[in-house]
Design a protein around this motif. Structure first.
Motif, PDB file in Angstrom:
ATOM      1  N   CYS A 239       0.820  -1.213   0.000  1.00  0.00           N
ATOM      2  CA  CYS A 239       0.000   0.000   0.000  1.00  0.00           C
ATOM      3  C   CYS A 239       0.851   1.259   0.000  1.00  0.00           C
ATOM      4  O   CYS A 239       0.365   2.328  -0.371  1.00  0.00           O
ATOM      5  CB  CYS A 239      -0.983   0.001   1.169  1.00  0.00           C
ATOM      6  SG  CYS A 239      -0.276  -0.247   2.790  1.00  0.00           S
ATOM      7  N   SER A 266      -2.429  -2.045  -3.482  1.00  0.00           N
ATOM      8  CA  SER A 266      -3.457  -1.105  -3.056  1.00  0.00           C
ATOM      9  C   SER A 266      -3.147   0.258  -3.636  1.00  0.00           C
ATOM     10  O   SER A 266      -1.984   0.678  -3.646  1.00  0.00           O
ATOM     11  CB  SER A 266      -3.507  -1.009  -1.528  1.00  0.00           C
ATOM     12  OG  SER A 266      -4.422  -0.009  -1.107  1.00  0.00           O
ATOM     13  N   PRO A 269      -2.410   3.806   0.998  1.00  0.00           N
ATOM     14  CA  PRO A 269      -2.476   3.204   2.331  1.00  0.00           C
ATOM     15  C   PRO A 269      -3.678   3.650   3.152  1.00  0.00           C
ATOM     16  O   PRO A 269      -3.797   3.273   4.314  1.00  0.00           O
ATOM     17  CB  PRO A 269      -1.172   3.684   2.974  1.00  0.00           C
ATOM     18  CG  PRO A 269      -0.912   4.997   2.336  1.00  0.00           C
ATOM     19  CD  PRO A 269      -1.427   4.895   0.921  1.00  0.00           C
ATOM     20  N   ALA A 274      -7.190   0.148   1.765  1.00  0.00           N
ATOM     21  CA  ALA A 274      -6.435  -1.011   2.240  1.00  0.00           C
ATOM     22  C   ALA A 274      -7.290  -2.027   2.996  1.00  0.00           C
ATOM     23  O   ALA A 274      -7.126  -3.243   2.808  1.00  0.00           O
ATOM     24  CB  ALA A 274      -5.286  -0.542   3.132  1.00  0.00           C
ATOM     25  N   THR A 286       1.852  -6.511   5.727  1.00  0.00           N
ATOM     26  CA  THR A 286       1.885  -5.223   5.035  1.00  0.00           C
ATOM     27  C   THR A 286       2.873  -4.313   5.734  1.00  0.00           C
ATOM     28  O   THR A 286       3.439  -4.671   6.789  1.00  0.00           O
ATOM     29  CB  THR A 286       0.500  -4.572   4.947  1.00  0.00           C
ATOM     30  OG1 THR A 286       0.527  -3.497   4.001  1.00  0.00           O
ATOM     31  CG2 THR A 286       0.030  -4.052   6.297  1.00  0.00           C
TER      32      THR A 286
END
Length: 547
Positions: A239, A266, A269, A274, A286
């Protein structure tokens, strides 16, 4: 595999090589395996061909499909005349176009220059000229910003750019989707030479380029995956910007693929982007920069998205406070892993076996047994154990010189090859490091390192600014705000913050470098030798950040 001669001067590609004895050691100990990044994907496809490799929006690619897409794009790039050794600027968001492009460039031996979506003309124009890039790959529009207009400006400044490739509506340029041809074989690049160029955080103005070889960056990803205990069941959510070292190979996308796992991209973030992906794809790992973590924690108080598959949240890019580190397991239901590293090489991780106190209060210990660290005082002498000093490092995945930057290299590296990181640390008896600050003038804003000197150099051209200094002040959470203290010329009115921000945007400065606060002062505090005392200034303006 070719082992370079015992040199310190850059090779024709711009790489400053490791000395021969170290090269031989790194090969013997298995750090460097002689595979290019393009060959790595080929080997992974043979082992995991039918497994899901990538999820990006509506795209779902197996390893075999990703490999095939990279092959076809490599042939298409070659048909455009892009050859081994050519540099290609890549400025893409987290979309399905990025992974096959990265591997395609590696297949033909071209060198990806990985820039960030937030970069603007100041940074991209400089990087285009510095790298001598022949092509520039962009998205069409993201969040209302038209990268094709940026390309117009960049190409006017960089005459070597022959191609602009656009993911989406190409406008006057070439559609990236059309860069496609029947696959064919290409000569394998030298794994000891440059695979890609990463962008430095920048401590003295415009960013530098960090050469990473196929050998060292492949090790960077594989060893990170091992330390972080990734396996084929790992589902990694990227992300943060995928072109950033953290999300790309620490362990990131490349480390996840290296063990047969799945990478989910993604667009941002933000929890709105997300969280649904974590639930839908069963994300296990992540990474975030610390300023984003409080937002995730706050969102869980009212958002009912199921995050139960999340096992590990990595925190890096700036120092994570012990207080916030202790909140993460209870709030997000996962383990926190501190990561302290740099695109230049060295990576430190807390481990799964570390106790809670070590995880909360340190920034990890070195990844590799051959990470050679020193902690020194201002005179370059080793400090006593446990004392604070500047971190120096050399090792099998830490650069020996920036790309085409001999003047910088003369001061950034010691004569015996240690990289002077500019980070102030103290080392515990366990080998874990505690980061205490920076030697140089940088501001950690949302995980990005911003040069105060760069902001000042632009603002000194403003007609209503006589003297100024940019400092970081706490944002009340985990990051810093950029505060500019300035004095107008005698008798002139002071500019407003909005005017200063607009002035910087007009000069092509990236949005993440714009000041958050503007403070007008009669005088700037000075040190005994007449330099601006930024420590005193930061303390003086700190109340403005909470006003």
């Amino acid at each position: 595999m070719r082992v370079p001669d015992d040199l310190v001067a850059p090779l024709p590609s711009g790489l400053t090589p490791w000395p021969r004895d170290l090269c031989e050691r790194y090969v013997e100990r298995g750090y460097w395996d002689g595979r290019t990044l393009g060959r790595l994907l080929r080997d992974l496809t043979a082992a995991h061909g039918r497994r899901l490799a990538l999820v990006a929006g509506e795209q779902r690619l197996t390893y075999r499909q990703l490999d095939q897409r990279a092959d076809r794009m490599a042939a298409g790039l070659a048909d455009l005349g892009i050859r081994a050794g050519d540099r290609v600027l890549v400025q893409l968001p987290n979309t399905g176009a990025f992974p096959p492009l990265l591997f395609a460039l590696a297949r033909i031996g071209a060198i990806a220059v990985l820039t960030l979506p937030a970069h603007r003309l100041t940074e991209i124009g400089h990087l285009a000229r510095l790298s001598g890039a022949v092509a520039y790959v962009i998205a069409d529009q993201v969040a209302g910003f038209d990268y094709r207009e940026l390309a117009d400006q960049v190409t006017a400044q960089a005459p070597e750019l022959r191609h602009v490739l656009v993911d989406g509506d190409p406008g006057p340029y070439t559609a990236l989707a059309s860069v496609d041809a029947e696959p064919r074989e290409f000569a394998e690049p030298d794994p000891a030479d440059i695979a890609l160029l990463l962008v430095s955080g920048g401590t003295t103005g415009v960013p530098k380029l960090i050469p990473r070889t196929h050998n060292d960056y492949g090790y960077n990803a594989r060893a990170s995956a091992e330390v972080c205990e990734l396996d084929r069941d790992t589902v990694y959510l990227a992300c943060l910007p995928i072109a950033h070292n953290f999300a790309l190979a620490c362990p990131g996308m490349l480390g996840t693929l290296a063990v047969g796992g799945t990478v989910v991209l993604s667009p941002s973030p933000a929890p709105d982007d997300a969280f649904p992906l974590i639930e839908a794809e069963g994300v296990t790992h992540t990474a975030l920069v610390p300023p984003l973590i409080p937002l995730w924690i706050e969102t869980t108080a009212w958002d009912q998205t199921d995050l139960s598959t999340l096992e590990v949240l990595q925190a890096g890019g700036s120092k994570l406070s012990a207080q916030l580190a202790r909140q993460i397991p209870g709030a997000l239901g996962c383990r926190v892993q501190q990561v302290f590293g740099m695109a230049e090489g060295l990576l430190n991780y807390t481990r799964g076996e570390d106790d809670d106190e070590i995880v909360a209060t340190t920034q990890g210990r070195p990844m590799c047994p051959d990470d050679d660290l020193r902690v020194v005082d201002a005179d370059g002498a080793d400090v006593a154990p446990g004392e604070v000093g500047e971190l120096l490092v050399r090792g099998p995945y830490t650069l020996r010189g920036y790309y085409r930057a001999p003047e910088v290299n003369a001061t950034a590296f010691t004569p015996d090859g240690y990289y002077t990181t500019g980070d102030l640390v103290r080392a515990l008896p366990s080998g874990h490091l505690v980061v205490e600050g920076r030697v140089k003038d940088t501001i950690d804003r949302n995980g990005e390192s911003v040069s105060g000197e760069e902001i000042e150099s632009h603002l000194h051209a403003h007609p209503l600014i006589d003297r100024c200094a940019a400092v970081g002040v706490s944002d009340g959470a985990e990051g810093q705000l950029i505060c500019v203290a300035m004095r107008p010329p005698a008798g002139a009115p002071a500019p407003e913050l909005a005017d200063v921000r607009a002035f910087l945007l007009e000069r092509g400065v990236a949005a993440f470098k714009l000041p958050d606060l503007l403070v007008v002062v009669d005088e700037l505090p000075l040190t005994a030798i007449g330099k601006i005392d930024k420590r005193a200034l930061a303390a003086a303006v700190a109340p403005a950040s909470t006003a």
